[in-house]
Design an enzyme around this catalytic site. Structure first.
Site, mmCIF file in Angstrom:
data_model
loop_
_atom_site.group_PDB
_atom_site.id
_atom_site.type_symbol
_atom_site.label_atom_id
_atom_site.label_comp_id
_atom_site.label_asym_id
_atom_site.label_seq_id
_atom_site.Cartn_x
_atom_site.Cartn_y
_atom_site.Cartn_z
ATOM 1 N N GLY A 12 -18.621 -36.844 1.173
ATOM 2 C CA GLY A 12 -18.216 -37.121 -0.167
ATOM 3 C C GLY A 12 -18.948 -37.188 -1.268
ATOM 4 O O GLY A 12 -18.768 -38.098 -2.267
ATOM 5 N N SER A 13 -19.857 -36.300 -1.220
ATOM 6 C CA SER A 13 -20.620 -36.072 -2.695
ATOM 7 C C SER A 13 -19.555 -35.424 -3.820
ATOM 8 O O SER A 13 -20.047 -35.930 -5.014
ATOM 9 C CB SER A 13 -21.830 -35.048 -2.370
ATOM 10 O OG SER A 13 -21.398 -33.841 -2.227
ATOM 11 N N ILE A 92 -6.240 -28.546 8.381
ATOM 12 C CA ILE A 92 -5.078 -27.643 7.640
ATOM 13 C C ILE A 92 -4.159 -28.486 7.570
ATOM 14 O O ILE A 92 -3.783 -29.382 8.414
ATOM 15 C CB ILE A 92 -5.165 -26.310 8.675
ATOM 16 C CG1 ILE A 92 -6.055 -25.605 8.680
ATOM 17 C CG2 ILE A 92 -3.809 -25.648 8.218
ATOM 18 C CD1 ILE A 92 -6.003 -24.639 9.595
ATOM 19 N N ASN A 107 -7.933 -28.561 -4.498
ATOM 20 C CA ASN A 107 -8.926 -28.300 -3.580
ATOM 21 C C ASN A 107 -10.252 -27.810 -4.182
ATOM 22 O O ASN A 107 -9.997 -26.903 -4.973
ATOM 23 C CB ASN A 107 -8.391 -27.609 -2.235
ATOM 24 C CG ASN A 107 -9.333 -27.384 -0.978
ATOM 25 O OD1 ASN A 107 -9.907 -28.538 -0.877
ATOM 26 N ND2 ASN A 107 -9.584 -26.379 -0.741
ATOM 27 N N HIS A 109 -13.273 -25.215 -2.833
ATOM 28 C CA HIS A 109 -13.837 -24.546 -1.819
ATOM 29 C C HIS A 109 -14.869 -23.740 -2.093
ATOM 30 O O HIS A 109 -15.185 -23.275 -3.005
ATOM 31 C CB HIS A 109 -12.603 -23.506 -1.580
ATOM 32 C CG HIS A 109 -13.018 -22.530 -0.406
ATOM 33 N ND1 HIS A 109 -12.717 -22.867 0.861
ATOM 34 C CD2 HIS A 109 -13.476 -21.209 0.071
ATOM 35 C CE1 HIS A 109 -13.155 -22.119 1.920
ATOM 36 N NE2 HIS A 109 -13.521 -20.882 1.088
ATOM 37 N N SER A 136 -14.897 -22.606 -6.096
ATOM 38 C CA SER A 136 -13.593 -22.574 -6.582
ATOM 39 C C SER A 136 -12.784 -23.662 -6.598
ATOM 40 O O SER A 136 -12.705 -24.378 -5.459
ATOM 41 C CB SER A 136 -12.691 -21.338 -6.259
ATOM 42 O OG SER A 136 -13.475 -19.952 -5.971
ATOM 43 N N LEU A 144 -3.653 -20.830 3.028
ATOM 44 C CA LEU A 144 -4.899 -21.507 3.577
ATOM 45 C C LEU A 144 -5.888 -20.863 2.176
ATOM 46 O O LEU A 144 -6.078 -19.747 2.474
ATOM 47 C CB LEU A 144 -5.339 -21.251 4.741
ATOM 48 C CG LEU A 144 -6.676 -21.824 4.931
ATOM 49 C CD1 LEU A 144 -6.497 -23.483 4.993
ATOM 50 C CD2 LEU A 144 -7.218 -21.429 6.354
ATOM 51 N N ASP A 145 -6.547 -21.770 1.772
ATOM 52 C CA ASP A 145 -7.441 -21.412 0.441
ATOM 53 C C ASP A 145 -6.996 -20.413 -0.556
ATOM 54 O O ASP A 145 -7.704 -19.702 -0.968
ATOM 55 C CB ASP A 145 -8.846 -21.100 1.266
ATOM 56 C CG ASP A 145 -9.388 -22.180 1.953
ATOM 57 O OD1 ASP A 145 -9.189 -23.444 1.599
ATOM 58 O OD2 ASP A 145 -10.126 -21.759 3.155
ATOM 59 N N GLN A 173 -23.224 -27.112 -8.373
ATOM 60 C CA GLN A 173 -22.024 -26.645 -9.279
ATOM 61 C C GLN A 173 -20.678 -27.240 -9.097
ATOM 62 O O GLN A 173 -19.911 -27.500 -9.833
ATOM 63 C CB GLN A 173 -21.893 -24.999 -9.072
ATOM 64 C CG GLN A 173 -23.195 -24.133 -9.677
ATOM 65 C CD GLN A 173 -23.452 -24.647 -11.078
ATOM 66 O OE1 GLN A 173 -22.737 -24.861 -11.829
ATOM 67 N NE2 GLN A 173 -24.691 -25.001 -11.197
ATOM 68 N N GLU A 174 -20.381 -27.608 -7.696
ATOM 69 C CA GLU A 174 -19.235 -28.209 -7.346
ATOM 70 C C GLU A 174 -19.042 -29.515 -7.884
ATOM 71 O O GLU A 174 -17.997 -29.754 -8.715
ATOM 72 C CB GLU A 174 -19.114 -28.463 -5.900
ATOM 73 C CG GLU A 174 -18.971 -27.207 -4.885
ATOM 74 C CD GLU A 174 -18.978 -27.466 -3.429
ATOM 75 O OE1 GLU A 174 -18.187 -28.489 -3.246
ATOM 76 O OE2 GLU A 174 -18.894 -26.828 -2.823
HETATM 77 C C1 GAR Z 1 -18.039 -29.023 -0.122
HETATM 78 O O1 GAR Z 1 -18.781 -28.082 0.079
HETATM 79 C C2 GAR Z 1 -16.479 -28.455 -0.190
HETATM 80 O O2 GAR Z 1 -16.322 -27.231 -0.998
HETATM 81 C C3 GAR Z 1 -16.331 -28.230 1.055
HETATM 82 O O3 GAR Z 1 -16.836 -29.047 1.840
HETATM 83 C C4 GAR Z 1 -17.946 -29.674 1.394
HETATM 84 C C5 GAR Z 1 -17.793 -31.131 1.028
HETATM 85 O O4 GAR Z 1 -18.746 -31.831 0.572
HETATM 86 N N1 GAR Z 1 -14.816 -27.829 1.370
HETATM 87 C C6 GAR Z 1 -14.536 -26.986 2.421
HETATM 88 O O5 GAR Z 1 -15.011 -26.404 3.169
HETATM 89 C C7 GAR Z 1 -12.957 -27.037 2.369
HETATM 90 N N2 GAR Z 1 -12.519 -25.996 3.569
HETATM 91 P P1 GAR Z 1 -18.663 -33.287 0.063
HETATM 92 O O6 GAR Z 1 -18.068 -34.223 1.255
HETATM 93 O O7 GAR Z 1 -20.264 -33.925 -0.161
HETATM 94 O O8 GAR Z 1 -17.894 -33.416 -1.114
#
Ligand code: GAR
Length: 210
Positions: A12-13, A92, A107, A109, A136, A144-145, A173-174
Site C-alpha cells: 500500500g505504498s 483479475i 489502475n 501498472h 502507467s 487486462l492492463d 515515480q508511481e
Molecule cells: C506497484 O508497483 C504497482 O504498480 C503494482 O504493484 C505494486 C504495489 O505496490 N501493481 C501491479 O502489479 C498490478 N498488476 P504498493 O502496494 O506499495 O502500492
C-alpha cells in the site's frame, strides 16, 4: 469533495502516497475506504493509522470470481465511491465489476504500457535489455492492463540494475504520478470515452508531462 475507495493486496505504498496528498491539501477528494483481498495486507494498517475504514474481503475457498467480485462491489457501493483506485490489487476483475465502475476506476501498472501487461514487469524489462522503463496510470477496461493510458513516467535502466533497484526507481515515480491523476479526476478534469482518456478535453497521454 470526491469519495475515493482504494483497493489493494499488499504494502500500500501508493495508497500512502494518495493519503498523504489528500492530507497535504487542498485536495478535492478524500480516501473514505480501503479494501483488500488479503487480510494481512500492510496497506490495511496504513489506512487504519490514518483513521480510514479498512475492510478485508477475503475470497472463500472455491468461490467463483464473479461471486467474489459482487461482494467486493457491494463494499465499494457501501462506501459510496466516486472513484475506485486500484493500487497493487493483484486479482483479475470480472467483466461485471469492470462494467459497474467503468470510467470511474483507475489502475497503476509498473511498466510503460502497452509494454509488459501482467506480472514480473521489471524482470522482463531487464531481460529484454530495455534502456527505458516506467509506470502507467490507466482507466480500467475489460482488457487486462489494456485500458486507455492517462499518465506515464519513465525511468532509465542502468547496466548494473537488479530487479529490486529498478523496481524501487519505478516505485518512486508511481508515488508522484498516482496522486496527480487522482487529483485530476477529483477536479472533474478526467474522462474516458471510446477507449480514450481525456484531460480537460485533450486526448491523453500527454507527452513529456511527468
Ligand atoms: C506497484 O508497483 C504497482 O504498480 C503494482 O504493484 C505494486 C504495489 O505496490 N501493481 C501491479 O502489479 C498490478 N498488476 P504498493 O502496494 O506499495 O502500492
Amino acid at each position: 469533495t470526491q469519495r475515493i475507495v482504494v483497493v489493494i493486496s499488499g504494502s500500500g505504498s501508493n495508497l500512502q502516497a494518495i493519503i498523504d496528498a489528500c492530507a497535504a491539501g487542498p485536495f478535492p477528494g478524500q480516501v473514505v475506504g480501503v479494501l483488500s483481498n488479503k487480510a494481512d495486507a500492510f496497506g490495511l494498517t496504513r489506512a487504519r493509522n490514518a483513521g480510514i475504514e479498512a475492510v478485508a474481503v477475503v475470497p472463500e475457498s472455491g468461490e467463483a470470481r464473479a461471486d467474489y467480485d459482487r461482494r467486493l462491489a457491494a463494499e465499494v457501493e457501501q462506501m459510496q465511491a466516486d472513484l475506485v483506485v486500484l493500487a497493487g490489487y493483484m486479482r483479475i476483475l470480472s467483466p461485471g465489476f469492470v462494467q459497474q465502475f467503468q470510467g470511474k476506476m483507475v489502475n497503476i501498472h509498473p511498466s510503460l504500457l502497452p509494454r509488459y501487461p501482467g506480472l514480473n514487469t521489471h524482470q522482463r524489462a531487464l531481460d529484454n535489455g530495455d534502456r527505458e522503463h516506467g509506470c502507467s496510470v490507466h482507466f480500467v477496461t475489460e482488457e487486462l492492463d489494456g485500458g486507455p493510458v492517462i499518465l506515464q513516467a519513465k525511468v532509465p535502466v542502468f547496466e548494473d540494475d537488479s530487479e529490486s533497484t529498478l523496481a524501487e526507481r519505478v516505485h518512486t515515480q508511481e508515488h508522484r504520478i498516482y496522486p496527480l491523476v487522482v487529483k485530476w479526476y477529483c477536479e472533474g478534469r478526467l474522462s474516458m470515452s471510446d477507449n480514450q482518456a481525456c484531460l480537460d478535453g485533450t486526448a491523453l497521454p500527454l507527452q513529456g508531462y511527468a
